[in-house]
Every structure is written in structure tokens, then in C-alpha cells.
Design a protein around this motif. Structure first.
Motif, PDB file in Angstrom:
ATOM      1  N   ASN A   2       4.537 -10.677 -12.181  1.00 36.36           N
ATOM      2  CA  ASN A   2       4.220  -9.901 -10.988  1.00 36.36           C
ATOM      3  C   ASN A   2       3.246  -8.778 -11.320  1.00 36.36           C
ATOM      4  OD1 ASN A   2       6.298 -11.390  -9.524  1.00 36.36           O
ATOM      5  ND2 ASN A   2       7.766 -10.152 -10.668  1.00 36.36           N
ATOM      6  N   TYR A   3       2.086  -8.775 -10.641  1.00 38.80           N
ATOM      7  CA  TYR A   3       1.036  -7.806 -10.962  1.00 38.80           C
ATOM      8  C   TYR A   3       0.433  -7.198  -9.699  1.00 38.80           C
ATOM      9  CZ  TYR A   3       1.087 -10.149 -15.521  1.00 38.80           C
ATOM     10  OH  TYR A   3       1.469 -10.682 -16.730  1.00 38.80           O
ATOM     11  N   LEU A   4      -0.048  -5.955  -9.840  1.00 37.43           N
ATOM     12  CA  LEU A   4      -0.774  -5.268  -8.778  1.00 37.43           C
ATOM     13  C   LEU A   4      -2.185  -4.975  -9.278  1.00 37.43           C
ATOM     14  CD1 LEU A   4      -0.761  -3.730  -6.002  1.00 37.43           C
ATOM     15  CD2 LEU A   4      -0.137  -1.685  -7.328  1.00 37.43           C
ATOM     16  N   ALA A   5      -3.200  -5.318  -8.473  1.00 33.30           N
ATOM     17  CA  ALA A   5      -4.600  -5.067  -8.827  1.00 33.30           C
ATOM     18  C   ALA A   5      -5.220  -4.102  -7.832  1.00 33.30           C
ATOM     19  CB  ALA A   5      -5.389  -6.373  -8.857  1.00 33.30           C
ATOM     20  N   LEU A  17      -1.623  -8.010  -4.672  1.00 30.78           N
ATOM     21  CA  LEU A  17      -0.322  -8.049  -5.341  1.00 30.78           C
ATOM     22  C   LEU A  17       0.158  -9.485  -5.433  1.00 30.78           C
ATOM     23  CD1 LEU A  17       2.420  -6.706  -6.302  1.00 30.78           C
ATOM     24  CD2 LEU A  17       3.057  -6.685  -3.877  1.00 30.78           C
ATOM     25  N   THR A  18       0.543  -9.908  -6.611  1.00 29.73           N
ATOM     26  CA  THR A  18       1.228 -11.184  -6.750  1.00 29.73           C
ATOM     27  C   THR A  18       2.668 -10.882  -7.147  1.00 29.73           C
ATOM     28  OG1 THR A  18       1.292 -13.316  -7.915  1.00 29.73           O
ATOM     29  CG2 THR A  18       0.400 -11.453  -9.150  1.00 29.73           C
ATOM     30  N   TYR A  19       3.600 -11.362  -6.316  1.00 27.00           N
ATOM     31  CA  TYR A  19       5.021 -11.027  -6.503  1.00 27.00           C
ATOM     32  C   TYR A  19       5.877 -12.224  -6.130  1.00 27.00           C
ATOM     33  CZ  TYR A  19       9.490  -8.568  -6.002  1.00 27.00           C
ATOM     34  OH  TYR A  19      10.805  -8.173  -6.122  1.00 27.00           O
ATOM     35  N   VAL A  45       0.946  -3.277   0.788  1.00 26.95           N
ATOM     36  CA  VAL A  45       1.253  -4.563   0.137  1.00 26.95           C
ATOM     37  C   VAL A  45       2.626  -4.543  -0.526  1.00 26.95           C
ATOM     38  CG1 VAL A  45      -1.171  -5.215  -0.178  1.00 26.95           C
ATOM     39  CG2 VAL A  45       0.004  -3.975  -2.007  1.00 26.95           C
ATOM     40  N   LEU A  46       3.021  -3.392  -1.074  1.00 29.17           N
ATOM     41  CA  LEU A  46       4.356  -3.299  -1.678  1.00 29.17           C
ATOM     42  C   LEU A  46       5.438  -3.458  -0.616  1.00 29.17           C
ATOM     43  CD1 LEU A  46       3.830  -0.368  -4.221  1.00 29.17           C
ATOM     44  CD2 LEU A  46       4.158  -2.786  -4.770  1.00 29.17           C
ATOM     45  N   LYS A  47       5.236  -2.819   0.542  1.00 33.29           N
ATOM     46  CA  LYS A  47       6.217  -2.948   1.629  1.00 33.29           C
ATOM     47  C   LYS A  47       6.243  -4.361   2.178  1.00 33.29           C
ATOM     48  CE  LYS A  47       6.337   1.856   3.217  1.00 33.29           C
ATOM     49  NZ  LYS A  47       5.985   2.810   4.310  1.00 33.29           N
TER      50      LYS A  47
END
Length: 230
Positions: A2-5, A17-19, A45-47
Motif C-alpha cells: 500500500n503506497y501513497l504518491a 493511493l494504492t490500498y 483519497v485516504l478517506k
């Protein structure tokens, strides 16, 4: 994984975001507003993913080249978030991200990226597709005058696809021709493609701690000429 760019290196601002196997993405053209829109994009994106920073495995940032201010904003936000969640980070070239975007959208396997660097110069590099479906360069990102492009890319495939703002900005001066006519469809990098590139970097052990995140300006110094009589 899981990564955030995050990228703010040009007139565009983007977050991806890939989660848990899903991708969440924001992209906006917002010159001079990066400091206002970037953190809300991250929050969105997190929400949307119902994800907390601490659940991620790493953070990705656009390292440049591009706008001095934009690059610093992007890295500053990335460092702050990475510090808060104790995440490793990886930087990705904005030029490489545009080349990867060209492959994703058009299938192009030979790409030259050229960003308007002002002062009658372009930030540029050439990329080719490798066996892992990643666009890779055989030299470092450079800054040069458009007139020197043909010399710089001597021997490069003549059917390359062109991306970036440099092609239109110096149309009369750039000394090579791209295969796609007119204004390039791809003008700016996107954090979505930084995800693709950075996952390989994480797998190869290239991640560093947040305090080690570094910009790549390419043009590190600027010489100013005095006006006559000054």
C-alpha cells in the motif's frame, strides 16, 4: 503493498493511493495553488479508501525536475506525512512519470519528455520500455537549450513519442521532431504513474527515510545578467 504518491512539481497537482488492491486518484491543474490543494487531495483519497497513513508501506514523491517552488512543496508535504507515520520514501523523476503515462495511455515504447524550464531551456530525457513494462532512461535528466536537442538525442529512435510543455513552448527552436503531431496530449506528470515506477524501486530496496528525501532540480544554479548601466 500500500503506497501513497504525491506530485506538485509542475502546474499540475496530483495524488494517487494504492490500498488493498484498489487505486484512488486525484489530478488538478492548479498553477500557484499547490500549497492549498495538495493536503486536501491527500485527505480525500485516504478517506475514500478508509485508510490511515500508518497502514501504508511507503510514500512516493515527485522529485523534479520542474518548478523550484512546486518541487519543494511536494517534498515538504511528503516528508511531513512520512515523518508522522514513520514511512520510508521513494522519489520519482517527473520526466519518467510522463513517459510512463505515455505508455499507459498510448502504448508508446520510445518517449522523449520535455518540460519548459523557462530561460529558453527545457528539462528533458529520453525513455524506452524495459522487460518489466517500465519506461527507463539511459542517462540522467538534463537541462539544455531546445537547439541542442538533436545533438543530445543523436541515435535515439526517430519514431519517439513526445510529451511535456517544452514542445509547444519552443516549437520554433526545438531541433528534433516527435511522431505525434501538434500539442502533446500529455503535458504534465501524474502521481498515478509514479505509483507504477516506485513500486519497483521499493522492491529493489531503494527506499530511504523521510529526512533523506531530496529534490532533483537539474538546474542548481542560475546566472543573472545585469541590465546595462546597473
Amino acid at each position: 503493498m500500500n503506497y501513497l504518491a504525491i506530485d506538485a512539481s509542475t502546474e499540475a497537482c496530483s495524488v494517487a493511493l494504492t490500498y488493498q488492491g484498489n487505486v484512488f486518484h486525484r489530478f488538478e491543474l492548479c498553477p500557484q495553488s499547490h500549497s492549498i490543494v495538495l493536503l486536501p487531495m491527500v485527505d480525500e483519497v485516504l478517506k475514500e479508501a478508509n485508510c490511515q497513513l500508518a497502514e501504508l508501506d511507503g510514500l512516493i514523491y515527485g522529485q523534479g525536475p520542474g518548478s523550484f517552488t512546486g518541487v519543494r512543496i511536494g517534498i515538504g508535504v511528503a516528508q511531513g506525512l512520512a515523518f508522522a507515520a514513520n514511512l520510508p520514501v521513494v522519489g520519482v523523476s517527473t520526466l519518467q512519470a510522463m513517459a510512463q503515462q505515455a505508455y499507459r495511455k498510448t502504448g508508446a515504447i520510445e518517449v522523449i519528455a520535455a518540460i519548459d524550464a523557462r530561460m529558453s531551456e527545457i528539462y528533458t530525457n529520453g525513455f524506452s520500455l524495459n522487460e518489466n513494462k517500465l519506461m527507463v532512461a539511459n542517462q540522467a535528466d538534463a537541462v539544455l537549450s531546445p537547439e541542442k536537442a538533436s545533438e543530445h538525442y543523436q541515435g535515439f529512435n526517430q519514431q519517439f513519442y513526445g510529451v511535456g510543455t517544452g514542445w509547444d513552448a519552443y516549437q520554433a527552436n526545438i531541433s528534433i521532431e516527435k511522431s505525434n503531431q501538434g500539442t502533446p496530449d500529455i503535458l504534465y506528470p501524474d502521481a498515478l504513474d509514479m505509483l507504477t515506477i516506485a513500486m519497483e524501486k521499493f522492491a529493489q530496496g531503494e527506499a530511504v527515510s523521510a529526512e533523506q528525501a531530496q529534490p532533483v532540480y537539474v538546474r542548481d544554479t542560475v546566472s543573472w545578467k545585469k541590465l546595462p548601466g546597473r
